[in-house]
Write an enzyme that holds these catalytic residues in place. Structure first.
Site, PDB file in Angstrom:
ATOM      1  N   TYR A 269      71.928  28.058  23.852  1.00  0.00           N
ATOM      2  CA  TYR A 269      73.368  27.843  24.022  1.00  0.00           C
ATOM      3  C   TYR A 269      73.656  27.295  25.419  1.00  0.00           C
ATOM      4  CZ  TYR A 269      78.377  28.405  23.897  1.00  0.00           C
ATOM      5  OH  TYR A 269      79.723  28.141  23.919  1.00  0.00           O
TER       6      TYR A 269
ATOM      7  N   PHE B  60      92.055  -0.117  23.389  1.00  0.00           N
ATOM      8  CA  PHE B  60      91.183   0.292  22.290  1.00  0.00           C
ATOM      9  C   PHE B  60      91.880   1.461  21.599  1.00  0.00           C
ATOM     10  CE2 PHE B  60      87.882   2.629  20.097  1.00  0.00           C
ATOM     11  CZ  PHE B  60      87.497   1.622  19.236  1.00  0.00           C
ATOM     12  N   THR B  61      91.711   1.544  20.279  1.00  0.00           N
ATOM     13  CA  THR B  61      92.496   2.484  19.467  1.00  0.00           C
ATOM     14  C   THR B  61      92.477   3.917  20.008  1.00  0.00           C
ATOM     15  OG1 THR B  61      90.558   2.675  18.044  1.00  0.00           O
ATOM     16  CG2 THR B  61      92.277   1.119  17.351  1.00  0.00           C
TER      17      THR B  61
ATOM     18  N   ASP C 195      84.959   2.219  30.569  1.00  0.00           N
ATOM     19  CA  ASP C 195      84.465   2.547  29.235  1.00  0.00           C
ATOM     20  C   ASP C 195      83.130   1.813  29.107  1.00  0.00           C
ATOM     21  OD1 ASP C 195      83.805   2.615  26.555  1.00  0.00           O
ATOM     22  OD2 ASP C 195      85.873   2.442  25.856  1.00  0.00           O
TER      23      ASP C 195
ATOM     24  N   LYS D 218      76.820   3.619  20.339  1.00  0.00           N
ATOM     25  CA  LYS D 218      76.669   2.155  20.333  1.00  0.00           C
ATOM     26  C   LYS D 218      75.417   1.790  21.135  1.00  0.00           C
ATOM     27  CE  LYS D 218      81.207   2.603  19.220  1.00  0.00           C
ATOM     28  NZ  LYS D 218      81.914   3.879  19.133  1.00  0.00           N
TER      29      LYS D 218
ATOM     30  N   ARG E  23      90.820  -5.396  12.167  1.00  0.00           N
ATOM     31  CA  ARG E  23      91.200  -5.229  13.567  1.00  0.00           C
ATOM     32  C   ARG E  23      92.431  -6.107  13.827  1.00  0.00           C
ATOM     33  NH1 ARG E  23      90.131  -0.502  14.739  1.00  0.00           N
ATOM     34  NH2 ARG E  23      88.180   0.075  15.672  1.00  0.00           N
TER      35      ARG E  23
ATOM     36  N   PHE F 154      94.574   3.134  10.744  1.00  0.00           N
ATOM     37  CA  PHE F 154      93.606   2.264  10.065  1.00  0.00           C
ATOM     38  C   PHE F 154      92.511   3.048   9.357  1.00  0.00           C
ATOM     39  CE2 PHE F 154      90.252   2.777  13.241  1.00  0.00           C
ATOM     40  CZ  PHE F 154      90.974   3.194  14.346  1.00  0.00           C
TER      41      PHE F 154
HETATM   42  C1  LIG Z   1      85.059   0.479  23.289  1.00  0.00           C
HETATM   43  C2  LIG Z   1      85.072   1.816  22.626  1.00  0.00           C
HETATM   44  N1  LIG Z   1      85.477   2.888  23.319  1.00  0.00           N
HETATM   45  C3  LIG Z   1      85.514   4.109  22.758  1.00  0.00           C
HETATM   46  C4  LIG Z   1      85.146   4.309  21.448  1.00  0.00           C
HETATM   47  C5  LIG Z   1      85.279   5.691  20.842  1.00  0.00           C
HETATM   48  O1  LIG Z   1      84.041   6.250  20.651  1.00  0.00           O
HETATM   49  P1  LIG Z   1      83.711   7.262  19.432  1.00  0.00           P
HETATM   50  O2  LIG Z   1      83.873   6.498  18.169  1.00  0.00           O
HETATM   51  O3  LIG Z   1      82.298   7.668  19.719  1.00  0.00           O
HETATM   52  O4  LIG Z   1      84.652   8.406  19.528  1.00  0.00           O
HETATM   53  C6  LIG Z   1      84.705   3.229  20.699  1.00  0.00           C
HETATM   54  C7  LIG Z   1      84.319   3.405  19.277  1.00  0.00           C
HETATM   55  O5  LIG Z   1      84.292   2.506  18.485  1.00  0.00           O
HETATM   56  C8  LIG Z   1      84.667   1.938  21.290  1.00  0.00           C
HETATM   57  O6  LIG Z   1      84.279   0.852  20.606  1.00  0.00           O
END
Ligand SMILES: Cc1ncc(COP(=O)(O)O)c(C=O)c1O
Length: 470
Positions: A85, A137-138, A228, A271, A395, A462
């Site tokens: 843990y 980004f979303t 990021d 990624k 997108r 989405f």
């Molecule tokens: C540029 C970017 N930032 C953040 C994220 C979020 O990461 P996660 O899907 O691991 O939560 C993504 C996911 O697609 C991304 O493409």
């Protein structure tokens, strides 16, 4: 003899062919589907490719997130998971790998990227502060807004034009940033949120010149710069290829130099880092780290596992090293380019230049007969699936969501359908099948009628929205 001469991929482009720097040891059979099956599956999924079962998909280009193939070394690493843990040895291996390759001092593991985005947003944004970023980004923007921040897009204009072939369409426009700070004051800016590469712009890179200029700008105004780093390795490839002075530097050196210009980073390791799950947050400032380390135990798990199993952290530590190898990055981006070059030769409209992780088809140019609220990019994803069982992702206006203040749709300039290539998973023959399907859908474009949204969830719509054909 037909008289035609078959030629290799390299010969077609007037150069020697390249091949992937790995061979395949284990395979995962795919299910071939028929058009009737796909029509049924798509209707059940409300014409949203996120709601399809993967068993109904032939070639899955929904995302490159967590869909890569791990190496034999990573799988071996899974066997030495220390599932304590607290104080798992795999955490320390991960910490060392991040410090070595990315160069940050303090590390907090998280279950994936959005876990890290949540923590940094809660710790570094005060209600009402601006968070300028190089396109939204979303999940990033949503966490910034949930923390009370106001997102401001400061990316260069070229990023919003799919036909613009500028080499660094991910760059921040420093004039826009200067204007924001001039109007509201530096204290009303929480931090600059820099993504490299920029997913929503088509996987477009940020130049080293731009991050250096940003560092200088931020120092001048006393503003922090957070990165990021989800696809920074791919970004480094474009710097190596396109930016004067970097051709002789390795991907690893470029990654390190880039990170050194920033105050910290968050990461979706699903990624670049070649794992199926995992993320992290890293900062240089000790007191911010203390705050993050405190928050992680509330939302993710103890600060030495952050929602991950020990084995996942081990696979991530190994994956980070593998992701930095120049041959790996060249072949990964080479495969994306192979598909892009085929489509370009055939006159398919898409974002130029082709970015690091995906082909982004220009759905507006496919379907000029559809208004944006008839969801052209969602329609294109549905048509591709019907044609061949290939799964892509919208997108465009669906992903952009609603304005946090007015409640109206955001209408992004880019209305794109993303064909995302998982790392080390598909072959060149798969890419050929994909290219031919895109061409078939393009040839049938005049018949498309668009969609109507019949169910809309409150957050990140989405993922779960449902549509009916018009
Ligand atoms: C540029 C970017 N930032 C953040 C994220 C979020 O990461 P996660 O899907 O691991 O939560 C993504 C996911 O697609 C991304 O493409």
């Amino acid at each position: 003899m037909s008289g035609s001469v078959h030629r290799t991929m390299g010969q077609q482009s007037g150069r020697r062919s390249w091949a992937e720097p790995w061979k395949i040891k284990m395979v995962e059979p795919l299910r071939m589907t028929r058009r009737g099956d796909r029509e049924r599956a798509l209707a059940e999924a409300g014409h949203n490719t996120f709601l399809l079962r993967s068993d109904d998909v032939y070639i899955d280009l929904l995302t490159d997130s967590g869909t890569g193939a791990m190496s034999d070394r990573q799988w071996a690493g899974m066997m030495v998971g220390d599932e304590a843990y607290a104080g798992s040895r795999n955490f320390y291996r991960l910490e060392e790998a991040i410090q070595r390759w990315y160069g940050y001092r303090h590390i907090v593991p998280t279950h994936q990227g959005r876990g890290a985005e949540h923590l940094i947003s809660q710790a570094a944004i005060r209600r009402g502060q601006y968070v300028p970023g190089n396109m939204y980004f979303t999940t990033t923007r949503l966490h910034q807004e949930l923390a009370g921040g106001i997102f401001a897009d400061v990316i260069v204009d070229a990023a919003h034009d799919p036909a613009d072939r500028s080499p660094f369409k991910g760059d921040v426009d420093l004039g826009k940033l200067e204007k924001l700070v001039g109007e509201h004051g530096a204290s009303s800016v929480a931090y600059v949120s820099l993504a490299a590469t920029v997913n929503m712009a088509g996987g477009q890179p940020v130049s080293m010149g731009n991050v250096r200029a940003l560092r200088e700008f931020c120092d001048r105004h006393g503003i922090r710069l957070f990165l990021d780093a989800t696809r920074l390795v791919e970004n480094a490839f474009f710097i190596q290829e396109r930016e004067p002075g970097y051709a002789g530097k390795s991907i690893a050196e470029i990654v390190r130099e880039f990170c050194d210009c920033t105050d910290g980073a968050w990461m979706s390791a699903k990624k670049d880092s070649l794992v199926n799950i995992g993320g992290w947050l890293a900062v240089n400032d000790r007191s911010l780290f203390e705050e993050l380390r405190n928050l992680v135990v509330v939302y993710e798990g103890l600060h030495t596992y952050g929602g991950l199993a020990g084995r996942d952290m081990e696979a991530m530590a190994i994956g980070i090293g593998e992701s930095m190898e120049d041959d790996h990055v060249r072949s990964r981006i080479g495969q994306v380019r192979y598909l892009g070059e085929l489509l370009e030769d055939w006159g398919i409209p898409m974002v130029q230049p082709v970015g690091g992780h995906a082909i982004f088809l220009d759905a507006r140019a496919f379907y000029p007969q559809l208004a944006q609220d008839q969801f052209p990019a969602q329609t294109l994803a549905a048509e591709l699936y019907l044609d061949s069982g290939i799964r892509a992702m919208e997108r465009g206006v669906v992903s952009a969501g609603r304005d946090a203040v007015t409640g109206g749709h955001h209408y992004p300039k880019l209305e794109l359908t993303r064909l995302t290539i998982p790392r080390r998973v598909y072959t060149q023959a798969h890419m050929d099948v994909v290219a031919e399907s895109v061409k078939a859908v393009f040839d049938g474009r005049a018949a498309a009628r668009g969609l109507r949204m019949v169910y809309e969830p409150r957050y990140l719509r989405f993922f779960q929205a449902r549509f009916d054909p018009l």
